[in-house]
Design a protein around this motif. Sequence first.
Motif, PDB file in Angstrom:
ATOM      1  N   PRO A 165       6.756 -15.170  55.782  1.00 49.70           N
ATOM      2  CA  PRO A 165       7.636 -16.313  56.010  1.00 49.70           C
ATOM      3  C   PRO A 165       8.172 -16.895  54.711  1.00 49.70           C
ATOM      4  O   PRO A 165       7.430 -17.148  53.778  1.00 49.70           O
ATOM      5  CB  PRO A 165       6.725 -17.316  56.733  1.00 49.70           C
ATOM      6  N   GLY A 166       9.489 -17.059  54.647  1.00 48.95           N
ATOM      7  CA  GLY A 166      10.112 -17.714  53.510  1.00 48.95           C
ATOM      8  C   GLY A 166      10.343 -16.840  52.295  1.00 48.95           C
ATOM      9  O   GLY A 166      10.803 -17.327  51.267  1.00 48.95           O
ATOM     10  N   ILE A 167      10.048 -15.566  52.380  1.00 46.70           N
ATOM     11  CA  ILE A 167      10.220 -14.679  51.239  1.00 46.70           C
ATOM     12  C   ILE A 167      11.278 -13.645  51.600  1.00 46.70           C
ATOM     13  O   ILE A 167      11.145 -12.905  52.562  1.00 46.70           O
ATOM     14  CB  ILE A 167       8.902 -13.987  50.850  1.00 46.70           C
ATOM     15  N   SER A 168      12.329 -13.579  50.814  1.00 44.33           N
ATOM     16  CA  SER A 168      13.431 -12.661  51.075  1.00 44.33           C
ATOM     17  C   SER A 168      13.163 -11.313  50.427  1.00 44.33           C
ATOM     18  O   SER A 168      12.765 -11.238  49.263  1.00 44.33           O
ATOM     19  CB  SER A 168      14.724 -13.246  50.516  1.00 44.33           C
ATOM     20  N   SER A 169      13.404 -10.250  51.162  1.00 45.32           N
ATOM     21  CA  SER A 169      13.234  -8.919  50.587  1.00 45.32           C
ATOM     22  C   SER A 169      14.263  -8.683  49.496  1.00 45.32           C
ATOM     23  O   SER A 169      13.988  -7.977  48.524  1.00 45.32           O
ATOM     24  CB  SER A 169      13.328  -7.846  51.669  1.00 45.32           C
ATOM     25  N   GLY A 170      15.434  -9.294  49.596  1.00 49.38           N
ATOM     26  CA  GLY A 170      16.427  -9.181  48.536  1.00 49.38           C
ATOM     27  C   GLY A 170      15.941  -9.808  47.240  1.00 49.38           C
ATOM     28  O   GLY A 170      16.134  -9.258  46.156  1.00 49.38           O
ATOM     29  N   VAL A 171      15.292 -10.957  47.343  1.00 51.20           N
ATOM     30  CA  VAL A 171      14.748 -11.625  46.159  1.00 51.20           C
ATOM     31  C   VAL A 171      13.637 -10.776  45.539  1.00 51.20           C
ATOM     32  O   VAL A 171      13.559 -10.633  44.317  1.00 51.20           O
ATOM     33  CB  VAL A 171      14.238 -13.039  46.519  1.00 51.20           C
ATOM     34  N   LEU A 172      12.782 -10.194  46.376  1.00 54.36           N
ATOM     35  CA  LEU A 172      11.733  -9.330  45.847  1.00 54.36           C
ATOM     36  C   LEU A 172      12.319  -8.126  45.121  1.00 54.36           C
ATOM     37  O   LEU A 172      11.805  -7.710  44.074  1.00 54.36           O
ATOM     38  CB  LEU A 172      10.800  -8.866  46.970  1.00 54.36           C
ATOM     39  N   CYS A 173      13.398  -7.570  45.655  1.00 56.01           N
ATOM     40  CA  CYS A 173      14.053  -6.441  44.988  1.00 56.01           C
ATOM     41  C   CYS A 173      14.601  -6.851  43.623  1.00 56.01           C
ATOM     42  O   CYS A 173      14.540  -6.084  42.661  1.00 56.01           O
ATOM     43  CB  CYS A 173      15.168  -5.872  45.860  1.00 56.01           C
ATOM     44  N   VAL A 174      15.160  -8.064  43.525  1.00 53.46           N
ATOM     45  CA  VAL A 174      15.646  -8.564  42.242  1.00 53.46           C
ATOM     46  C   VAL A 174      14.485  -8.698  41.262  1.00 53.46           C
ATOM     47  O   VAL A 174      14.569  -8.284  40.102  1.00 53.46           O
ATOM     48  CB  VAL A 174      16.379  -9.919  42.421  1.00 53.46           C
ATOM     49  N   ILE A 175      13.378  -9.274  41.722  1.00 59.93           N
ATOM     50  CA  ILE A 175      12.215  -9.468  40.857  1.00 59.93           C
ATOM     51  C   ILE A 175      11.684  -8.131  40.348  1.00 59.93           C
ATOM     52  O   ILE A 175      11.331  -7.990  39.178  1.00 59.93           O
ATOM     53  CB  ILE A 175      11.119 -10.262  41.595  1.00 59.93           C
ATOM     54  N   PHE A 176      11.650  -7.116  41.222  1.00 57.54           N
ATOM     55  CA  PHE A 176      11.144  -5.800  40.824  1.00 57.54           C
ATOM     56  C   PHE A 176      12.180  -4.984  40.057  1.00 57.54           C
ATOM     57  O   PHE A 176      11.879  -3.895  39.568  1.00 57.54           O
ATOM     58  CB  PHE A 176      10.668  -5.008  42.040  1.00 57.54           C
ATOM     59  N   GLY A 177      13.410  -5.474  39.973  1.00 55.54           N
ATOM     60  CA  GLY A 177      14.441  -4.797  39.202  1.00 55.54           C
ATOM     61  C   GLY A 177      15.068  -3.589  39.882  1.00 55.54           C
ATOM     62  O   GLY A 177      15.647  -2.733  39.220  1.00 55.54           O
ATOM     63  N   ILE A 178      14.978  -3.500  41.213  1.00 56.12           N
ATOM     64  CA  ILE A 178      15.546  -2.354  41.919  1.00 56.12           C
ATOM     65  C   ILE A 178      16.712  -2.742  42.822  1.00 56.12           C
ATOM     66  O   ILE A 178      17.259  -1.889  43.521  1.00 56.12           O
ATOM     67  CB  ILE A 178      14.479  -1.620  42.768  1.00 56.12           C
ATOM     68  N   TYR A 179      17.124  -3.978  42.793  1.00 52.15           N
ATOM     69  CA  TYR A 179      18.127  -4.461  43.742  1.00 52.15           C
ATOM     70  C   TYR A 179      19.447  -3.708  43.616  1.00 52.15           C
ATOM     71  O   TYR A 179      19.987  -3.218  44.599  1.00 52.15           O
ATOM     72  CB  TYR A 179      18.352  -5.965  43.570  1.00 52.15           C
ATOM     73  N   GLU A 180      19.990  -3.624  42.414  1.00 54.99           N
ATOM     74  CA  GLU A 180      21.286  -2.969  42.214  1.00 54.99           C
ATOM     75  C   GLU A 180      21.219  -1.510  42.632  1.00 54.99           C
ATOM     76  O   GLU A 180      22.108  -1.017  43.332  1.00 54.99           O
ATOM     77  CB  GLU A 180      21.717  -3.085  40.746  1.00 54.99           C
ATOM     78  N   LYS A 181      20.185  -0.800  42.218  1.00 57.92           N
ATOM     79  CA  LYS A 181      20.044   0.616  42.551  1.00 57.92           C
ATOM     80  C   LYS A 181      19.876   0.797  44.059  1.00 57.92           C
ATOM     81  O   LYS A 181      20.438   1.719  44.652  1.00 57.92           O
ATOM     82  CB  LYS A 181      18.849   1.209  41.796  1.00 57.92           C
ATOM     83  N   LEU A 182      19.107  -0.061  44.698  1.00 57.11           N
ATOM     84  CA  LEU A 182      18.895   0.022  46.139  1.00 57.11           C
ATOM     85  C   LEU A 182      20.207  -0.187  46.896  1.00 57.11           C
ATOM     86  O   LEU A 182      20.555   0.586  47.789  1.00 57.11           O
ATOM     87  CB  LEU A 182      17.859  -1.010  46.590  1.00 57.11           C
ATOM     88  N   LEU A 183      20.936  -1.212  46.522  1.00 60.54           N
ATOM     89  CA  LEU A 183      22.199  -1.492  47.188  1.00 60.54           C
ATOM     90  C   LEU A 183      23.204  -0.361  46.961  1.00 60.54           C
ATOM     91  O   LEU A 183      23.876   0.071  47.897  1.00 60.54           O
ATOM     92  CB  LEU A 183      22.760  -2.820  46.687  1.00 60.54           C
ATOM     93  N   ASP A 184      23.297   0.132  45.729  1.00 53.57           N
ATOM     94  CA  ASP A 184      24.202   1.245  45.448  1.00 53.57           C
ATOM     95  C   ASP A 184      23.792   2.507  46.200  1.00 53.57           C
ATOM     96  O   ASP A 184      24.645   3.257  46.674  1.00 53.57           O
ATOM     97  CB  ASP A 184      24.248   1.527  43.943  1.00 53.57           C
ATOM     98  N   SER A 185      22.490   2.759  46.320  1.00 50.13           N
ATOM     99  CA  SER A 185      22.027   3.945  47.048  1.00 50.13           C
ATOM    100  C   SER A 185      22.376   3.876  48.525  1.00 50.13           C
ATOM    101  O   SER A 185      22.712   4.889  49.135  1.00 50.13           O
ATOM    102  CB  SER A 185      20.514   4.104  46.895  1.00 50.13           C
ATOM    103  N   ILE A 186      22.310   2.696  49.085  1.00 44.67           N
ATOM    104  CA  ILE A 186      22.636   2.536  50.507  1.00 44.67           C
ATOM    105  C   ILE A 186      24.149   2.587  50.727  1.00 44.67           C
ATOM    106  O   ILE A 186      24.629   3.287  51.614  1.00 44.67           O
ATOM    107  CB  ILE A 186      22.037   1.227  51.055  1.00 44.67           C
ATOM    108  N   LEU A 187      24.897   1.869  49.897  1.00 47.91           N
ATOM    109  CA  LEU A 187      26.345   1.805  50.082  1.00 47.91           C
ATOM    110  C   LEU A 187      27.042   3.134  49.761  1.00 47.91           C
ATOM    111  O   LEU A 187      28.067   3.453  50.341  1.00 47.91           O
ATOM    112  CB  LEU A 187      26.938   0.694  49.223  1.00 47.91           C
ATOM    113  N   ASN A 188      26.495   3.887  48.826  1.00 48.03           N
ATOM    114  CA  ASN A 188      27.098   5.163  48.423  1.00 48.03           C
ATOM    115  C   ASN A 188      26.204   6.339  48.787  1.00 48.03           C
ATOM    116  O   ASN A 188      26.138   7.325  48.049  1.00 48.03           O
ATOM    117  CB  ASN A 188      27.367   5.153  46.917  1.00 48.03           C
ATOM    118  N   PHE A 189      25.528   6.228  49.909  1.00 45.05           N
ATOM    119  CA  PHE A 189      24.550   7.247  50.299  1.00 45.05           C
ATOM    120  C   PHE A 189      25.155   8.648  50.350  1.00 45.05           C
ATOM    121  O   PHE A 189      24.577   9.609  49.861  1.00 45.05           O
ATOM    122  CB  PHE A 189      23.926   6.894  51.656  1.00 45.05           C
ATOM    123  N   PHE A 190      26.335   8.790  50.913  1.00 41.40           N
ATOM    124  CA  PHE A 190      26.925  10.115  51.113  1.00 41.40           C
ATOM    125  C   PHE A 190      27.559  10.688  49.850  1.00 41.40           C
ATOM    126  O   PHE A 190      27.914  11.859  49.827  1.00 41.40           O
ATOM    127  CB  PHE A 190      27.932  10.073  52.259  1.00 41.40           C
TER     128      PHE A 190
END
Length: 150
Positions: free
Chosen positions: A7-32
């Motif tokens: 409760p109250g913890i965003s997975s997006g915020v956790l990704c930013v903290i772990f430093g994988i947010y940009e790579k994760l988003l790019d991998s999903i958006l440009n998967f193909f």
Amino acid sequence: MLGAILPGISSGVLCVIFGIYEKLLDSILNFFKDIKGNTKFLFPILIGVGIGIIIFGNLLRFLFNNFTTQTLFCFIGVIIGGIPALIKTANEKSKFRLHYTIYTIFTFTFTLLLIYIENNITPTLHSSISFLYLVLAGFIMSIGVVVPRC
């Protein structure tokens, strides 16, 4: 996956903290564009999601059933403790500007609206949850994953 079940913890915020947010988003958006590379990056994350749901979902149920107050205060501490890391990450590209206060006020107002919806409009536990309500909940949850990129 803790961000989706805690409760109250965003997975997006956790990704930013772990430093994988940009790579994760790019991998999903440009998967193909690079299926092999993106699969290699996303597969361990998906395994972690599955393990997180199974292990931590049951653990959270136990903790909330047996130690409600302590568990809630633990989450409050995690959320407050994560604020300095978020501020540091946000200030790397640009410094805080006064007009950001408008966004804070808007977000606070939006949160109050969601609390109102939860308390007055959402169906009770004894009735069925409507399709439209589930669409709204899914939309709002998805914002928590995408917004940290802004």
